[in-house]
Design a protein around this motif. Structure first.
Motif, PDB file in Angstrom:
ATOM      1  N   MET A 170       0.812  -1.222   0.000  1.00 22.14           N
ATOM      2  CA  MET A 170       0.000   0.000   0.000  1.00 22.14           C
ATOM      3  C   MET A 170       0.849   1.278   0.000  1.00 22.14           C
ATOM      4  SD  MET A 170      -3.350  -0.956   2.326  1.00 22.14           S
ATOM      5  CE  MET A 170      -4.258   0.488   1.729  1.00 22.14           C
ATOM      6  N   THR A 171       1.975   1.222  -0.718  1.00 19.92           N
ATOM      7  CA  THR A 171       2.774   2.438  -0.890  1.00 19.92           C
ATOM      8  C   THR A 171       2.454   3.131  -2.221  1.00 19.92           C
ATOM      9  OG1 THR A 171       4.579   1.133  -1.860  1.00 19.92           O
ATOM     10  CG2 THR A 171       4.685   1.580   0.525  1.00 19.92           C
ATOM     11  N   THR A 172       1.792   2.407  -3.136  1.00 19.52           N
ATOM     12  CA  THR A 172       1.382   2.984  -4.412  1.00 19.52           C
ATOM     13  C   THR A 172      -0.110   2.774  -4.624  1.00 19.52           C
ATOM     14  OG1 THR A 172       3.527   2.614  -5.471  1.00 19.52           O
ATOM     15  CG2 THR A 172       1.635   2.899  -6.931  1.00 19.52           C
ATOM     16  N   LEU A 173      -0.819   3.857  -4.874  1.00 13.51           N
ATOM     17  CA  LEU A 173      -2.222   3.752  -5.246  1.00 13.51           C
ATOM     18  C   LEU A 173      -2.256   3.524  -6.756  1.00 13.51           C
ATOM     19  CD1 LEU A 173      -5.130   6.046  -4.020  1.00 13.51           C
ATOM     20  CD2 LEU A 173      -5.050   5.137  -6.349  1.00 13.51           C
ATOM     21  N   VAL A 174      -2.627   2.337  -7.152  1.00 19.21           N
ATOM     22  CA  VAL A 174      -2.571   1.940  -8.562  1.00 19.21           C
ATOM     23  C   VAL A 174      -3.754   2.486  -9.348  1.00 19.21           C
ATOM     24  CG1 VAL A 174      -2.526  -0.020 -10.168  1.00 19.21           C
ATOM     25  CG2 VAL A 174      -1.282  -0.142  -7.990  1.00 19.21           C
ATOM     26  N   GLN A 175      -4.968   2.303  -8.824  1.00 20.94           N
ATOM     27  CA  GLN A 175      -6.157   2.731  -9.560  1.00 20.94           C
ATOM     28  C   GLN A 175      -7.331   2.949  -8.620  1.00 20.94           C
ATOM     29  OE1 GLN A 175      -6.340   3.056 -13.222  1.00 20.94           O
ATOM     30  NE2 GLN A 175      -8.037   4.311 -12.461  1.00 20.94           N
ATOM     31  N   TYR A 176      -7.941   4.119  -8.744  1.00 18.05           N
ATOM     32  CA  TYR A 176      -9.206   4.367  -8.061  1.00 18.05           C
ATOM     33  C   TYR A 176     -10.320   3.895  -8.993  1.00 18.05           C
ATOM     34  CZ  TYR A 176     -12.812   6.704  -5.332  1.00 18.05           C
ATOM     35  OH  TYR A 176     -13.918   6.958  -4.549  1.00 18.05           O
ATOM     36  N   PRO A 177     -11.324   3.158  -8.473  1.00 17.01           N
ATOM     37  CA  PRO A 177     -12.389   2.654  -9.342  1.00 17.01           C
ATOM     38  C   PRO A 177     -13.262   3.782  -9.880  1.00 17.01           C
ATOM     39  CG  PRO A 177     -12.898   2.204  -7.033  1.00 17.01           C
ATOM     40  CD  PRO A 177     -11.492   2.748  -7.066  1.00 17.01           C
ATOM     41  N   GLY A 178     -13.237   3.969 -11.197  1.00 18.01           N
ATOM     42  CA  GLY A 178     -13.918   5.103 -11.817  1.00 18.01           C
ATOM     43  C   GLY A 178     -15.422   5.108 -11.655  1.00 18.01           C
ATOM     44  N   GLY A 179     -16.012   3.953 -11.353  1.00 11.97           N
ATOM     45  CA  GLY A 179     -17.455   3.889 -11.184  1.00 11.97           C
ATOM     46  C   GLY A 179     -17.910   4.036  -9.750  1.00 11.97           C
ATOM     47  N   ASN A 180     -16.950   4.242  -8.840  1.00 12.18           N
ATOM     48  CA  ASN A 180     -17.298   4.442  -7.432  1.00 12.18           C
ATOM     49  C   ASN A 180     -17.877   5.843  -7.242  1.00 12.18           C
ATOM     50  OD1 ASN A 180     -16.994   5.012  -4.517  1.00 12.18           O
ATOM     51  ND2 ASN A 180     -15.891   3.088  -4.473  1.00 12.18           N
ATOM     52  N   THR A 181     -19.002   5.943  -6.560  1.00 13.97           N
ATOM     53  CA  THR A 181     -19.694   7.231  -6.421  1.00 13.97           C
ATOM     54  C   THR A 181     -19.570   7.831  -5.023  1.00 13.97           C
ATOM     55  OG1 THR A 181     -21.775   6.051  -5.944  1.00 13.97           O
ATOM     56  CG2 THR A 181     -21.347   6.677  -8.236  1.00 13.97           C
ATOM     57  N   ARG A 182     -18.473   7.542  -4.336  1.00 16.87           N
ATOM     58  CA  ARG A 182     -18.271   8.132  -3.014  1.00 16.87           C
ATOM     59  C   ARG A 182     -18.182   9.656  -3.126  1.00 16.87           C
ATOM     60  NH1 ARG A 182     -17.037   5.470   1.236  1.00 16.87           N
ATOM     61  NH2 ARG A 182     -15.902   7.229   2.111  1.00 16.87           N
ATOM     62  N   THR A 183     -18.564  10.323  -2.050  1.00 15.70           N
ATOM     63  CA  THR A 183     -18.490  11.786  -2.030  1.00 15.70           C
ATOM     64  C   THR A 183     -17.217  12.282  -1.368  1.00 15.70           C
ATOM     65  OG1 THR A 183     -19.774  11.819   0.032  1.00 15.70           O
ATOM     66  CG2 THR A 183     -20.991  12.024  -2.051  1.00 15.70           C
ATOM     67  N   SER A 184     -16.417  11.374  -0.794  1.00 16.74           N
ATOM     68  CA  SER A 184     -15.129  11.781  -0.227  1.00 16.74           C
ATOM     69  C   SER A 184     -14.228  10.558  -0.101  1.00 16.74           C
ATOM     70  CB  SER A 184     -15.302  12.429   1.155  1.00 16.74           C
ATOM     71  OG  SER A 184     -15.811  11.493   2.091  1.00 16.74           O
ATOM     72  N   TYR A 185     -12.924  10.815  -0.160  1.00 16.98           N
ATOM     73  CA  TYR A 185     -11.966   9.729   0.007  1.00 16.98           C
ATOM     74  C   TYR A 185     -10.663  10.301   0.528  1.00 16.98           C
ATOM     75  CZ  TYR A 185      -8.946   5.723  -0.916  1.00 16.98           C
ATOM     76  OH  TYR A 185      -8.065   4.678  -0.776  1.00 16.98           O
ATOM     77  N   THR A 186     -10.078   9.604   1.514  1.00 25.33           N
ATOM     78  CA  THR A 186      -8.794   9.987   2.075  1.00 25.33           C
ATOM     79  C   THR A 186      -7.775   8.914   1.737  1.00 25.33           C
ATOM     80  OG1 THR A 186      -9.808  11.188   3.930  1.00 25.33           O
ATOM     81  CG2 THR A 186      -7.508  10.518   4.180  1.00 25.33           C
ATOM     82  N   ILE A 187      -6.750   9.282   1.020  1.00 30.89           N
ATOM     83  CA  ILE A 187      -5.696   8.332   0.654  1.00 30.89           C
ATOM     84  C   ILE A 187      -4.937   7.932   1.919  1.00 30.89           C
ATOM     85  CG2 ILE A 187      -3.543   8.074  -0.654  1.00 30.89           C
ATOM     86  CD1 ILE A 187      -4.707   9.995  -2.716  1.00 30.89           C
ATOM     87  N   PRO A 188      -4.695   6.647   2.120  1.00 28.96           N
ATOM     88  CA  PRO A 188      -3.999   6.189   3.331  1.00 28.96           C
ATOM     89  C   PRO A 188      -2.608   6.815   3.483  1.00 28.96           C
ATOM     90  CG  PRO A 188      -5.002   4.340   2.187  1.00 28.96           C
ATOM     91  CD  PRO A 188      -5.114   5.511   1.265  1.00 28.96           C
ATOM     92  N   ASN A 189      -2.179   6.960   4.734  1.00 31.82           N
ATOM     93  CA  ASN A 189      -0.884   7.572   5.035  1.00 31.82           C
ATOM     94  C   ASN A 189       0.299   6.727   4.588  1.00 31.82           C
ATOM     95  OD1 ASN A 189      -1.797   9.977   6.277  1.00 31.82           O
ATOM     96  ND2 ASN A 189      -2.261   8.847   8.168  1.00 31.82           N
ATOM     97  N   SER A 190       0.071   5.475   4.278  1.00 33.98           N
ATOM     98  CA  SER A 190       1.158   4.607   3.824  1.00 33.98           C
ATOM     99  C   SER A 190       1.570   4.912   2.381  1.00 33.98           C
ATOM    100  CB  SER A 190       0.726   3.134   3.909  1.00 33.98           C
ATOM    101  OG  SER A 190      -0.413   2.901   3.097  1.00 33.98           O
ATOM    102  N   VAL A 191       0.724   5.591   1.633  1.00 39.13           N
ATOM    103  CA  VAL A 191       0.948   5.821   0.211  1.00 39.13           C
ATOM    104  C   VAL A 191       1.999   6.908  -0.019  1.00 39.13           C
ATOM    105  CG1 VAL A 191      -0.106   6.606  -1.958  1.00 39.13           C
ATOM    106  CG2 VAL A 191      -1.357   5.052  -0.435  1.00 39.13           C
TER     107      VAL A 191
END
Length: 232
Positions: A170-191
């Motif tokens: 979890m040091t690299t965020l590879v892909q955020y799912p484009g069909g996810n309809t969340r209204t907020s997201y916090t990238i983990p501190n490990s990234v």
């Protein structure tokens, strides 16, 4: 009806029958799609909207200037990748008009750069099997997948509780799912790195994104055309 009139009628009927059958016949095709070596046995078949990749070995690599042969067919509706395909080539299904779900068989060990880039018709959750050891840049860019689910035995990739795809540690965020309809997201501190095109055209995301101070590298086009983002 005279003989001349009969001949004209028969010719017109023949032409009409050919015109009516041609679209269907033109959309049934097949050929080779294997790379060098063990991929020579791979075949592709397009019939009634279903593109099937069968055989054993690695697919050939393509690019946006020299796309795969099925790219030019307008009848693509669904995709079946056979359990024997070991590698999905670069840009193999670039901007193809598939709809529905995508299944990656357990035989696949690598997914090339841009392999499914622009396949916006794919929906639902996508399972990454434990056999996958390599996922190229932008492999799922501009897809509308709602979440990624990585097999628990996969030693190279994982997902968080929101279905976001990461490398194993979890040091690299590879892909955020484009069909996810969340209204907020916090990238983990490990990234520490956000991958190329990781959030590109995430049109379903209309809220805030928080990037932690741990991130030191952001890939090319990571946030291209993300018009819905707000906040920090």
């Amino acid at each position: 009806m005279g003989k001349t009139a009969k001949w004209i009628f028969m010719v017109m009927a023949l032409i009409l029958s050919v015109v009516m059958v041609w679209p269907a016949a033109a959309q049934a095709a097949k050929g080779s799609c294997g790379g060098e070596g063990d991929g020579e046995n791979l075949q592709w078949t397009l019939h009634d909207g279903l593109l099937s990749i069968t055989g054993t070995g690695a697919m050939a690599d393509y690019d946006i200037y020299f796309p795969p042969p099925w790219y030019y067919y307008s009848s693509l509706e669904s995709l079946s990748i056979g359990n024997g395909v070991t590698s999905i080539g670069n840009y193999a299904f670039y901007c193809s008009d598939f709809t529905g779900s995508l299944t990656i068989p357990n035989s696949v060990t690598s997914i090339g750069d841009g392999a499914f880039d622009g396949c916006s018709g794919f929906t639902g959750s996508l399972t990454i099997p434990d056999s996958v050891t390599s996922i190229g840049n932008g492999a799922f860019s501009r897809c509308r997948i709602s979440s990624f689910s990585v097999a628990t035995d996969n030693q190279h990739y994982c997902n968080d509780s929101y279905g976001v795809l990461f490398n194993r540690d979890m040091t690299t965020l590879v892909q955020y799912p484009g069909g996810n309809t969340r209204t907020s997201y916090t990238i983990p501190n490990s990234v520490t790195r956000i991958g190329d095109e990781a959030f590109r055209e995430c049109s379903g995301f209309t809220g805030s994104l928080t990037i932690p101070n741990s991130v030191t590298s952001i890939g090319d086009g990571a946030f291209a055309f993300c018009d819905g983002f707000t906040g920090s």
